[in-house]
Scaffold this motif. Structure first.
Motif, short mmCIF file in Angstrom:
data_model
loop_
_atom_site.label_atom_id
_atom_site.label_comp_id
_atom_site.label_asym_id
_atom_site.label_seq_id
_atom_site.Cartn_x
_atom_site.Cartn_y
_atom_site.Cartn_z
N GLN A 39 0.85 -1.18 0.00
CA GLN A 39 0.00 0.00 0.00
C GLN A 39 0.89 1.24 0.00
O GLN A 39 1.59 1.50 0.98
CB GLN A 39 -0.94 0.01 1.21
N ALA A 40 0.84 1.96 -1.11
CA ALA A 40 1.60 3.20 -1.24
C ALA A 40 0.86 4.32 -0.50
O ALA A 40 -0.35 4.24 -0.29
CB ALA A 40 1.77 3.55 -2.70
N PRO A 41 1.57 5.37 -0.14
CA PRO A 41 0.94 6.48 0.57
C PRO A 41 -0.25 7.04 -0.18
O PRO A 41 -0.15 7.38 -1.37
CB PRO A 41 2.06 7.52 0.67
N LEU A 45 -4.72 -0.90 -1.64
CA LEU A 45 -3.88 -2.08 -1.62
C LEU A 45 -3.60 -2.55 -3.04
O LEU A 45 -4.49 -2.53 -3.90
CB LEU A 45 -4.56 -3.20 -0.83
N GLU A 46 -2.36 -2.97 -3.28
CA GLU A 46 -1.95 -3.50 -4.58
C GLU A 46 -1.30 -4.85 -4.38
O GLU A 46 -0.30 -4.97 -3.66
CB GLU A 46 -0.96 -2.55 -5.26
N TRP A 47 -1.85 -5.88 -5.01
CA TRP A 47 -1.22 -7.19 -4.98
C TRP A 47 0.11 -7.12 -5.74
O TRP A 47 0.18 -6.54 -6.83
CB TRP A 47 -2.14 -8.23 -5.60
N VAL A 48 1.15 -7.71 -5.18
CA VAL A 48 2.49 -7.64 -5.77
C VAL A 48 2.92 -8.98 -6.36
O VAL A 48 3.34 -9.05 -7.51
CB VAL A 48 3.52 -7.19 -4.71
N PRO A 88 11.19 4.83 -7.07
CA PRO A 88 10.44 5.61 -6.07
C PRO A 88 8.98 5.16 -5.95
O PRO A 88 8.42 5.19 -4.85
CB PRO A 88 10.55 7.05 -6.59
N GLU A 89 8.38 4.72 -7.04
CA GLU A 89 6.99 4.27 -6.99
C GLU A 89 6.81 2.93 -6.28
O GLU A 89 5.68 2.49 -6.08
CB GLU A 89 6.39 4.20 -8.40
N ASP A 90 7.91 2.29 -5.90
CA ASP A 90 7.83 1.08 -5.07
C ASP A 90 7.69 1.42 -3.59
O ASP A 90 7.50 0.52 -2.76
CB ASP A 90 9.06 0.20 -5.27
N THR A 91 7.80 2.70 -3.25
CA THR A 91 7.63 3.12 -1.85
C THR A 91 6.24 2.75 -1.36
O THR A 91 5.23 3.12 -1.96
CB THR A 91 7.84 4.64 -1.73
N ALA A 92 6.19 1.98 -0.27
CA ALA A 92 4.92 1.48 0.24
C ALA A 92 5.16 0.72 1.54
O ALA A 92 6.30 0.40 1.88
CB ALA A 92 4.25 0.55 -0.78
N VAL A 93 4.07 0.40 2.20
CA VAL A 93 4.11 -0.59 3.27
C VAL A 93 3.84 -1.95 2.63
O VAL A 93 2.86 -2.10 1.89
CB VAL A 93 3.07 -0.30 4.36
N TYR A 94 4.72 -2.89 2.89
CA TYR A 94 4.62 -4.22 2.30
C TYR A 94 4.10 -5.21 3.33
O TYR A 94 4.62 -5.30 4.45
CB TYR A 94 5.98 -4.66 1.76
N TYR A 95 3.08 -5.94 2.94
CA TYR A 95 2.44 -6.92 3.81
C TYR A 95 2.57 -8.31 3.22
O TYR A 95 2.40 -8.49 2.00
CB TYR A 95 0.94 -6.63 3.95
N GLN A 111 7.77 -0.96 6.23
CA GLN A 111 7.86 0.18 5.33
C GLN A 111 9.09 0.08 4.44
O GLN A 111 10.20 -0.16 4.92
CB GLN A 111 7.94 1.48 6.15
N VAL A 112 8.88 0.28 3.15
CA VAL A 112 9.97 0.39 2.18
C VAL A 112 9.89 1.78 1.56
O VAL A 112 8.84 2.16 1.03
CB VAL A 112 9.88 -0.70 1.10
#
Length: 116
Positions: A39-41, A45-48, A88-95, A111-112
């Motif tokens: 989930q980016a700021p 939610l985005e499935w990876v 930079p667009e990979d910045t997000a909280v990764y779950y 957080q990444v």
């Protein structure tokens, strides 16, 4: 009690690499597909990526294909993504999440941040 605990996040420069971990407990890890979701700021939610129970089949979102590699160690009950060529667009909280498509348990997230 099912627990998923992510670790390994942090600050990395564009083009850099990072490896996250998700330690699983409270269920038979080797019997379930697992996924990474981010989930980016200010975004949803985005499935990876996802991996099947045995680790022989993987899938990726187009946004990370060719840069991220999901893997698992069933002997250690641990899920990994190796993230290369970070943007930079990979910045997000990764779950990490138990399942694929439908998730019944989630970790607390790590957080990444990709920034120079």
């Amino acid at each position: 009690e099912v627990q998923l605990v992510e670790s390994g996040g942090g600050l990395v420069q564009p083009g850099g690499s990072l490896r996250l971990s998700c330690a699983a407990s409270g269920f038979t890890f080797s019997s379930y597909a697992m996924s990474w979701v981010r989930q980016a700021p200010g975004k949803g939610l985005e499935w990876v990526s996802a991996i099947n129970s045995g680790g022989g089949s993987t899938s990726y979102a187009d946004s990370v294909k060719g840069r991220f590699t999901i893997s698992r160690d069933n002997a250690k009950n641990t899920l990994y993504p190796q993230m290369n060529s970070l943007k930079p667009e990979d910045t997000a909280v990764y779950y990490c999440a138990k399942g694929f498509g439908e998730y019944d348990y989630w970790g607390q997230g790590t957080q990444v941040t990709v920034s120079s």
